[in-house]
Design a protein around this motif. Structure first.
Motif, PDB file in Angstrom:
ATOM      1  N   ALA A  42       0.829  -1.204   0.000  1.00 16.34           N
ATOM      2  CA  ALA A  42       0.000   0.000   0.000  1.00 16.34           C
ATOM      3  C   ALA A  42       0.862   1.252   0.000  1.00 16.34           C
ATOM      4  O   ALA A  42       0.587   2.223  -0.722  1.00 16.34           O
ATOM      5  N   ALA A  43       1.948   1.243   0.800  1.00 17.23           N
ATOM      6  CA  ALA A  43       2.810   2.421   0.886  1.00 17.23           C
ATOM      7  C   ALA A  43       3.547   2.665  -0.426  1.00 17.23           C
ATOM      8  O   ALA A  43       3.601   3.797  -0.924  1.00 17.23           O
ATOM      9  N   VAL A  44       4.108   1.603  -1.001  1.00 14.61           N
ATOM     10  CA  VAL A  44       4.834   1.762  -2.261  1.00 14.61           C
ATOM     11  C   VAL A  44       3.887   2.207  -3.366  1.00 14.61           C
ATOM     12  O   VAL A  44       4.227   3.066  -4.187  1.00 14.61           O
ATOM     13  N   THR A  45       2.678   1.633  -3.391  1.00  7.80           N
ATOM     14  CA  THR A  45       1.704   2.036  -4.398  1.00  7.80           C
ATOM     15  C   THR A  45       1.385   3.523  -4.289  1.00  7.80           C
ATOM     16  O   THR A  45       1.335   4.244  -5.289  1.00  7.80           O
ATOM     17  N   ALA A  46       1.181   3.998  -3.072  1.00  6.63           N
ATOM     18  CA  ALA A  46       0.884   5.422  -2.867  1.00  6.63           C
ATOM     19  C   ALA A  46       2.032   6.291  -3.365  1.00  6.63           C
ATOM     20  O   ALA A  46       1.812   7.324  -4.015  1.00  6.63           O
ATOM     21  N   HIS A  47       3.263   5.875  -3.104  1.00 10.01           N
ATOM     22  CA  HIS A  47       4.426   6.656  -3.529  1.00 10.01           C
ATOM     23  C   HIS A  47       4.621   6.594  -5.042  1.00 10.01           C
ATOM     24  O   HIS A  47       5.014   7.589  -5.667  1.00 10.01           O
ATOM     25  N   LEU A  48       4.338   5.426  -5.645  1.00 11.60           N
ATOM     26  CA  LEU A  48       4.398   5.319  -7.102  1.00 11.60           C
ATOM     27  C   LEU A  48       3.429   6.298  -7.757  1.00 11.60           C
ATOM     28  O   LEU A  48       3.771   7.009  -8.707  1.00 11.60           O
ATOM     29  N   GLN A  49       2.222   6.346  -7.205  1.00 13.00           N
ATOM     30  CA  GLN A  49       1.187   7.161  -7.827  1.00 13.00           C
ATOM     31  C   GLN A  49       1.336   8.648  -7.513  1.00 13.00           C
ATOM     32  O   GLN A  49       0.747   9.481  -8.203  1.00 13.00           O
ATOM     33  N   PRO A  53       0.642   9.480 -11.486  1.00 13.68           N
ATOM     34  CA  PRO A  53      -0.733   9.230 -11.044  1.00 13.68           C
ATOM     35  C   PRO A  53      -1.520   8.346 -11.990  1.00 13.68           C
ATOM     36  O   PRO A  53      -2.494   8.760 -12.606  1.00 13.68           O
ATOM     37  N   ASP A  54      -1.062   7.122 -12.133  1.00 16.41           N
ATOM     38  CA  ASP A  54      -1.728   6.131 -12.971  1.00 16.41           C
ATOM     39  C   ASP A  54      -2.271   5.055 -12.048  1.00 16.41           C
ATOM     40  O   ASP A  54      -1.508   4.344 -11.388  1.00 16.41           O
ATOM     41  N   LYS A  55      -3.600   4.934 -11.986  1.00 12.00           N
ATOM     42  CA  LYS A  55      -4.226   4.035 -11.019  1.00 12.00           C
ATOM     43  C   LYS A  55      -3.936   2.558 -11.300  1.00 12.00           C
ATOM     44  O   LYS A  55      -4.180   1.701 -10.460  1.00 12.00           O
ATOM     45  N   HIS A  56      -3.429   2.253 -12.490  1.00 14.36           N
ATOM     46  CA  HIS A  56      -3.091   0.869 -12.796  1.00 14.36           C
ATOM     47  C   HIS A  56      -1.686   0.487 -12.342  1.00 14.36           C
ATOM     48  O   HIS A  56      -1.324  -0.678 -12.349  1.00 14.36           O
ATOM     49  N   LEU A  57      -0.875   1.453 -11.943  1.00 16.60           N
ATOM     50  CA  LEU A  57       0.487   1.200 -11.499  1.00 16.60           C
ATOM     51  C   LEU A  57       0.460   0.947  -9.996  1.00 16.60           C
ATOM     52  O   LEU A  57       0.240   1.860  -9.196  1.00 16.60           O
ATOM     53  N   ARG A  58       0.709  -0.306  -9.593  1.00 18.30           N
ATOM     54  CA  ARG A  58       0.586  -0.605  -8.168  1.00 18.30           C
ATOM     55  C   ARG A  58       1.237  -1.935  -7.821  1.00 18.30           C
ATOM     56  O   ARG A  58       1.479  -2.773  -8.691  1.00 18.30           O
ATOM     57  N   LEU A  59       1.519  -2.130  -6.533  1.00 16.83           N
ATOM     58  CA  LEU A  59       1.944  -3.406  -5.991  1.00 16.83           C
ATOM     59  C   LEU A  59       0.732  -4.099  -5.391  1.00 16.83           C
ATOM     60  O   LEU A  59      -0.072  -3.469  -4.707  1.00 16.83           O
ATOM     61  N   LEU A  60       0.610  -5.389  -5.620  1.00 15.22           N
ATOM     62  CA  LEU A  60      -0.507  -6.173  -5.107  1.00 15.22           C
ATOM     63  C   LEU A  60       0.026  -7.275  -4.192  1.00 15.22           C
ATOM     64  O   LEU A  60       0.969  -7.988  -4.553  1.00 15.22           O
ATOM     65  N   TRP A  61      -0.572  -7.408  -3.028  1.00 12.18           N
ATOM     66  CA  TRP A  61      -0.207  -8.474  -2.089  1.00 12.18           C
ATOM     67  C   TRP A  61      -1.146  -9.662  -2.275  1.00 12.18           C
ATOM     68  O   TRP A  61      -2.361  -9.489  -2.422  1.00 12.18           O
ATOM     69  N   THR A  62      -0.602 -10.877  -2.300  1.00 12.68           N
ATOM     70  CA  THR A  62      -1.419 -12.088  -2.354  1.00 12.68           C
ATOM     71  C   THR A  62      -1.075 -12.953  -1.153  1.00 12.68           C
ATOM     72  O   THR A  62       0.107 -13.208  -0.886  1.00 12.68           O
ATOM     73  N   ASP A  63      -2.087 -13.398  -0.417  1.00 13.24           N
ATOM     74  CA  ASP A  63      -1.839 -14.238   0.753  1.00 13.24           C
ATOM     75  C   ASP A  63      -1.285 -15.609   0.358  1.00 13.24           C
ATOM     76  O   ASP A  63      -0.433 -16.163   1.047  1.00 13.24           O
ATOM     77  N   GLU A  64      -1.779 -16.149  -0.754  1.00 13.44           N
ATOM     78  CA  GLU A  64      -1.309 -17.441  -1.219  1.00 13.44           C
ATOM     79  C   GLU A  64       0.006 -17.284  -1.976  1.00 13.44           C
ATOM     80  O   GLU A  64       0.105 -16.449  -2.880  1.00 13.44           O
ATOM     81  N   PRO A  65       1.024 -18.071  -1.637  1.00 16.08           N
ATOM     82  CA  PRO A  65       2.290 -17.976  -2.371  1.00 16.08           C
ATOM     83  C   PRO A  65       2.090 -18.295  -3.846  1.00 16.08           C
ATOM     84  O   PRO A  65       1.300 -19.160  -4.208  1.00 16.08           O
ATOM     85  N   GLN A  66       2.805 -17.580  -4.695  1.00 18.93           N
ATOM     86  CA  GLN A  66       2.713 -17.799  -6.131  1.00 18.93           C
ATOM     87  C   GLN A  66       4.076 -18.170  -6.678  1.00 18.93           C
ATOM     88  O   GLN A  66       5.119 -17.784  -6.139  1.00 18.93           O
ATOM     89  N   SER A  67       4.054 -18.914  -7.768  1.00 14.83           N
ATOM     90  CA  SER A  67       5.296 -19.323  -8.409  1.00 14.83           C
ATOM     91  C   SER A  67       5.957 -18.123  -9.070  1.00 14.83           C
ATOM     92  O   SER A  67       5.296 -17.257  -9.631  1.00 14.83           O
ATOM     93  N   LEU A  68       7.288 -18.096  -9.008  1.00 14.29           N
ATOM     94  CA  LEU A  68       8.051 -17.058  -9.690  1.00 14.29           C
ATOM     95  C   LEU A  68       8.470 -17.492 -11.090  1.00 14.29           C
ATOM     96  O   LEU A  68       9.077 -16.715 -11.824  1.00 14.29           O
ATOM     97  N   ASP A  69       8.145 -18.732 -11.437  1.00 20.45           N
ATOM     98  CA  ASP A  69       8.458 -19.203 -12.788  1.00 20.45           C
ATOM     99  C   ASP A  69       7.533 -18.546 -13.794  1.00 20.45           C
ATOM    100  O   ASP A  69       6.349 -18.316 -13.514  1.00 20.45           O
TER     101      ASP A  69
END
Length: 286
Positions: A42-49, A53-69
């Motif tokens: 949330a903090a990085v997203t706020a600073h990015l924008q 100020p592009d609402k599509h530019l953001r970091l998203l957190w996911t509780d479930e681990p995801q593959s990096l492949d």
């Protein structure tokens, strides 16, 4: 899943330099120390924008681990299509209101393939109404092909050039025209009002902006969020994704889009009053 035109958008490479400097500066100043995953995103997203100020530019957190492949080569499209199936292809309700006015509430913009039948069915149910209200106040976005399909119902044929999307990664431009064959009847020669709010985003903004620019609908409500850049998603860690705009949309009437400004309503009222305002105007004019 999203849409472009102004120099404020991150589809313009020079913005990356300013973004990089801003985030590194915050990091050096200790702005992110002690934050857990969701708070960090949330903090990085706020600073990015703040910088871009592009609402599509953001970091998203996911509780479930995801593959990096790099196995998900469709940019999350399969997951989004599954979400649309679970949400009735974005169609929340269809009603016939007093005065023979049709109402369709749309929560997301479906694909032009899987969503075609559901969209056609909704349009069939309002086919004999005297006027139509599209309620996009809670529309969170969707696919540009689906936005073009929704718009196609309000034009007589496949001869209307709606917009273009320029993709920077491939250096190509894709044109979007009205569709010749539809699953339901076209809605012609009758008034259409679109309801918007500060929540209306991305694909919902596309439908609103396009029909407004073409003179085919009156927009009633609040200025929308202003996200017009199609994006790609990239894994940063097992729990963090970054969404990066990679394209820009160009409306054939205005030469621009709603990025950063939002769709400006023709009739500005609080979102909770938009339906009542639209119905009053339509019933008076019928």
């Amino acid at each position: 899943m999203p849409w472009p035109g102004s120099a404020r958008g991150t589809s313009f490479p020079r913005k990356a330099v300013a973004v990089d400097a801003a985030i590194r500066g915050r990091l050096a100043a200790g702005a992110y120390e002690g934050l857990d995953g969701p708070a960090l995103c949330a903090a990085v997203t706020a600073h990015l924008q703040e910088v871009c100020p592009d609402k599509h530019l953001r970091l998203l957190w996911t509780d479930e681990p995801q593959s990096l492949d790099p196995v998900d080569e469709d940019g999350g499209q399969a997951a989004f299509l599954a979400l649309l199936r679970a949400e009735n292809q974005g169609i929340r309700r269809v009603e016939r209101l007093e005065g023979n006015i049709g109402l369709i509430e749309i929560g997301r913009i479906a694909s032009a393939t899987e969503g075609a039948s559901a969209i056609g069915a909704a349009m069939q149910l309002v086919a004999h109404s005297s006027a139509l209200v599209l309620d996009l106040r809670g529309c969170l976005g969707g696919l540009p092909e689906g936005a073009a399909l929704w718009c196609s119902y309000f034009f007589p044929d496949d001869q209307v050039h709606l917009n273009d999307i320029y993709d920077r990664t491939s250096d190509t431009t894709r044109q979007f025209w009205t569709t010749g064959h539809l699953s339901g009847p076209r809605y012609l020669d009758r008034p259409v009002h679109i309801l918007t709010s500060g929540i209306t985003f991305s694909g919902g903004e596309d439908v609103s902006y396009t029909l407004q620019a073409q003179g085919r609908a009156v927009v009633v409500g609040e200025t929308t969020r202003g996200g017009a850049h199609p994006t790609a998603r990239y894994p940063v860690s097992e729990h963090v994704l970054v969404t990066v705009p990679v394209a820009r949309s160009i409306n054939t009437v205005t030469g621009g889009n709603w990025e950063g400004t939002g769709v400006l309503p023709d009739v500005r009222v609080p979102a909770e009053q938009a339906l009542e305002t639209a119905l009053k105007a339509l019933r008076t004019g019928l």
